[in-house]
Design an enzyme around this catalytic site. Structure first.
Site, mmCIF file in Angstrom:
data_model
loop_
_atom_site.group_PDB
_atom_site.id
_atom_site.type_symbol
_atom_site.label_atom_id
_atom_site.label_comp_id
_atom_site.label_asym_id
_atom_site.label_seq_id
_atom_site.Cartn_x
_atom_site.Cartn_y
_atom_site.Cartn_z
ATOM 1 N N TRP A 322 -6.406 -14.154 -35.474
ATOM 2 C CA TRP A 322 -5.123 -15.185 -35.158
ATOM 3 C C TRP A 322 -4.696 -14.712 -33.644
ATOM 4 C CZ3 TRP A 322 0.756 -14.384 -35.616
ATOM 5 C CH2 TRP A 322 0.860 -13.903 -36.847
ATOM 6 N N GLU A 464 2.139 -10.325 -44.760
ATOM 7 C CA GLU A 464 1.386 -10.629 -45.578
ATOM 8 C C GLU A 464 1.767 -10.047 -46.948
ATOM 9 O OE1 GLU A 464 -2.489 -10.553 -43.345
ATOM 10 O OE2 GLU A 464 -1.953 -8.717 -43.440
#
Length: 772
Positions: A322, A464
């Site tokens: 991304w 994350e």
């Protein structure tokens, strides 16, 4: 201001990081900044864009070509190299103005000294060509043997990837060919060495030669190397073209090749160089960041994109993340729209892979790969990290739960169309990507009948360290925007391109879903600021986690490489973040939130952010500038812009090596300087400039490419000057705080007062926090 990166001594401990620091490349291939005598043990590599292979059931990774730059030296029978003999002096240099790598090493020899120099470049003018110039001079007579040619012993992480190696020499040109194991693609490297002195030449091992001569004291001996690399993705017979290119390069000569290469680089810098007045350190760091983006830009192909570690090797599987759309695309939008289009067309070409992934998980539409390679199928494994204590693989939820990737792709496509006005991207497949991503989110979303709203559950955001959360603020905001873009795109096609709209609509047996998108939007949930605190909760129940200071969490670490996320990571039950999703969201949708909301969230999330990702610091710089406190953000800008110069970045996640260059951070540095501190914002119609310069900066000056027209912008605290090229097609509307909007016609220069520009100073923040 210097354009040179330099080390004045050889340090064994820096071999790997200097391989990143002194990278050269041209978008087709990347050449690690290692010494000419180095091999696979020192991670010497020529990494090819878009060529992938899988070996032994391990993860797929990019292919490194045979290295045609190999050059080793013996003097009086003794091997001379920085790993073989302690040099008397050593200098390594990279000229980023023209992407030319140089080294000079002086060795002690019997009866005196020997100075060896090498200069090389990966041609920006001819993308398959490499060239090098060498020289040596000794203070006493000596016998020299040069081992030169092609090193077919290729560095691999999960290899080998090249099979059926064939090596030959035809009329002075060495050729090394092999095929990849998975797809059977031929890779060819050719090389020719030309000496300007009498010598004896014999065949060496494999595709190498040994050149011997007697060197006289004080006499300079010079030779040249011409090389070319091709694969079967380029042509049907890469070996033939590689040899032809080498012969053509040799006929042109080193000087002509170098001049054409430098001219191509001069043009690149003309389109992209950003000048900072008053801060030499920031100027060099920003230029170096721009350089790193230019050496990996796919200027000639829309079948490849920019991997998370550029072309610096095989780490991160050479995969496209991304990062490209969110952190690199803005640089190319403003400086090189053609390359920006290539980056997005890569997503069009890999749409089928995204469709396969969505179907794999039982969803409609397109779920883009978290780690995308040549086909768009996901290279990300379910067990990305090993536990440093047990050695066991840890289940991570990057591949299957980071659904925001499809929204990031849509954001990039629509940003390009809005910014450039180039609607052909939609007709060439971009509209299909948008539609398919919106269908994916419609099928993924959950309608909560109690709260009467659509939600996005069980996801992992950019942070994350917290997996499988509900209603991640960044994810939900991007999904909402995806639905809006799908409807806007459909309306545009219906009005302007009805035939293409009908053709696209009939592709979906289930229907175009426009009615469903509207209904979903009407009751879609995006976390909003608390009316009292103005804070936006990163995800459901985030505020219920243990609110531990970052220093205390770090004190709990038992192994410096242990992973803080995952099922049992130290950060998972705390408010400590890898990167701040909310602050990123506030930057992406800056016009949707007040300054007070941005400042409240900046101050809350900053001390709770560990910056475990190189993508994180630049976002704090951007939002700090946006709220008028640039000196809050300046340390984050410098941290971002120098990540590849210092080598001070996370090298391991668990026991997995993740080193290499950081192109997303390089793009983030440009964003912080231009979109943040210079305050540049273009919506496709109006150029808005809201400067917030750090204390030591007096001005920023840069070129801009806006809707096919060229401009030069200068931003200081007092005024803003826009110069329009005489060949521009349209006048540009310019807006600045405290000044009326004005048009800048072709060939004109427009100056506006920068009234209301932000004052320097950290305005009440703890400077220790800002420098964290």
């Amino acid at each position: 201001m210097s354009w040179r990166v330099e080390d004045r001594e050889f340090c064994r401990e820096k071999i790997i990081t200097n391989g990143n620091k002194y990278m050269t490349g041209n978008g087709y291939m990347g050449c690690r900044g290692t010494m000419e005598e180095f091999g696979k043990e020192q991670l010497a590599a020529i990494t090819l864009a878009g060529v992938y292979d899988q070996a032994g059931g391990k993860w797929r990774e990019p292919v490194n070509a045979p290295n045609p730059l190999l050059t080793r030296l013996r003097c009086n029978g003794e091997r001379l190299g920085v790993l073989d003999a302690e040099p008397l002096s050593h200098r390594q240099e990279l000229d980023i103005s023209a992407a030319v790598h140089r080294r000079e090493t002086v060795y002690s020899i019997r009866g005196g000294e020997l100075a060896f120099t090498a200069e090389r470049f990966v041609s920006m003018d001819q993308l398959h060509v490499l060239a090098a110039r060498f020289s040596l001079v000794a203070t006493s007579d000596c016998r020299i043997e040069l081992e030169t040619g092609i090193d077919s012993e290729v560095w691999d992480i999960n290899g080998p990837h090249l099979y059926g190696l064939q090596e030959q020499c035809t009329e002075g040109v060495l050729l090394s060919t092999a095929v990849t194991g998975e797809l059977g693609l031929q890779v060819a490297a050719a090389e020719m060495t030309v000496c300007g002195f009498e010598k004896q030449e014999t065949a060496g091992e494999g595709s190498r030669r040994v050149i011997a001569f007697d060197a006289k004291a004080g006499e300079v001996y010079e030779w040249y190397k011409y090389a070319a690399v091709y694969t079967e993705l380029d042509c049907s017979d890469p070996a033939v073209l590689a040899v032809q290119n080498v012969r053509t390069a040799e006929a042109a000569g080193y000087g002509q090749l170098l001049a054409a290469h430098c001219k191509a680089w001069a043009e690149r810098w003309k389109q992209s160089d950003c000048l900072i007045e008053g801060d030499d350190a920031a100027q060099f760091a920003l230029r170096y960041s721009i350089y790193q983006l230019l050496i990996i830009a796919p200027t000639e192909s829309e079948k490849v994109s920019i991997p998370a570690r550029g072309l610096s090797g095989q780490v991160y599987k050479g995969a496209v993340f991304w990062d490209t759309e969110m952190f690199m695309l803005p640089f190319f939008l403003h400086t090189d729209p053609g390359t920006a289009r290539n980056l997005l067309m890569y997503r069009v070409h890999t749409l089928d892979g995204a469709r396969r992934k969505a179907a794999e998980y039982g969803h409609l539409g397109a779920f883009y790969a978290w780690e995308s390679q040549d086909t768009g199928d996901d290279a990300c494994t379910l067990f990305n990290v090993n536990d440093v204590f047990t050695g066991r693989p840890m289940r991570t939820y990057f591949r299957d739960k980071q659904v925001h990737i499809s929204a990031d792709v849509v954001h990039g496509i629509w940003q390009y169309v809005s910014f450039t006005g180039d609607e052909s991207l939609l007709l060439d497949g971009g509209a299909g990507v948008i539609w398919e991503c919106a269908r994916f989110f419609y099928s993924y979303a959950y309608y909560n009948p109690v709260k009467r709203r659509y939600e996005i559950l069980d996801v992992t955001g950019p942070d994350e360290y917290h997996e499988r959360v509900n209603n991640n603020a960044f994810t939900n905001a991007l999904v909402c925007r995806t639905l809006e873009v799908a409807l806007e795109c459909a309306e545009l096609l219906q009005i302007v391109y009805p035939e293409q709209y009908h053709r696209l609509a009939v592709q979906f047996a289930e229907g175009p879903f426009l009615k469903e998108f509207r209904e979903m939007l009407e009751s879609f949930y995006v976390p909003q600021p608390d009316p009292d605190t103005l804070l936006i909760e990163q995800f459901d129940r985030y505020f219920k986690l243990e609110d531990v200071p970052l220093a205390e969490l770090k004190a709990r670490i038992l192994n410096p490489n242990e992973y803080l996320g995952g099922g049992n990571g130290l950060a998972t039950t705390t408010t400590i973040l890898k990167q701040a999703d909310v602050v990123l969201m506030l930057n992406v949708f800056k016009s949707s939130y007040s300054r007070a909301v941005k400042q409240a969230n900046w101050e809350y999330y900053e001390p709770r952010t560990e910056h475990g990702s190189s993508l994180s610091p630049c976002i704090y710089a951007l939002v700090a500038a946006d709220i008028g406190s640039p000196d809050w953000g300046y340390p984050y800008f410098m941290r971002t812009a120098t990540v590849d110069l210092t080598g001070e970045s996370k090298q391991y996640v668990g026991d997995l090596y993740i080193g290499g260059t950081h192109p997303a951070a390089n793009g983030g540095a440009w964003m912080a300087a231009v979109l943040g501190f210079a305050g540049v914002q273009f919506d496709g119609k109006t150029l808005q400039v809201k400067p917030a310069l750090p204390e030591q900066w007096t001005a920023v000056e840069l070129p801009l490419s806006l809707r096919g027209d060229s401009f030069r912008l200068r931003v200081s605290r007092e005024e803003i000057t826009v110069s329009a090229a005489a060949g521009n097609r349209d006048a540009l509307m310019v807006c600045a705080p405290g000044s009326a909007d004005q048009l800048c016609p072709p060939g004109a220069e427009l100056t506006l007062r920068a009234a209301g520009a932000a004052a320097a100073g950290a305005n009440g923040i703890d400077n220790a926090i800002a420098a964290e």
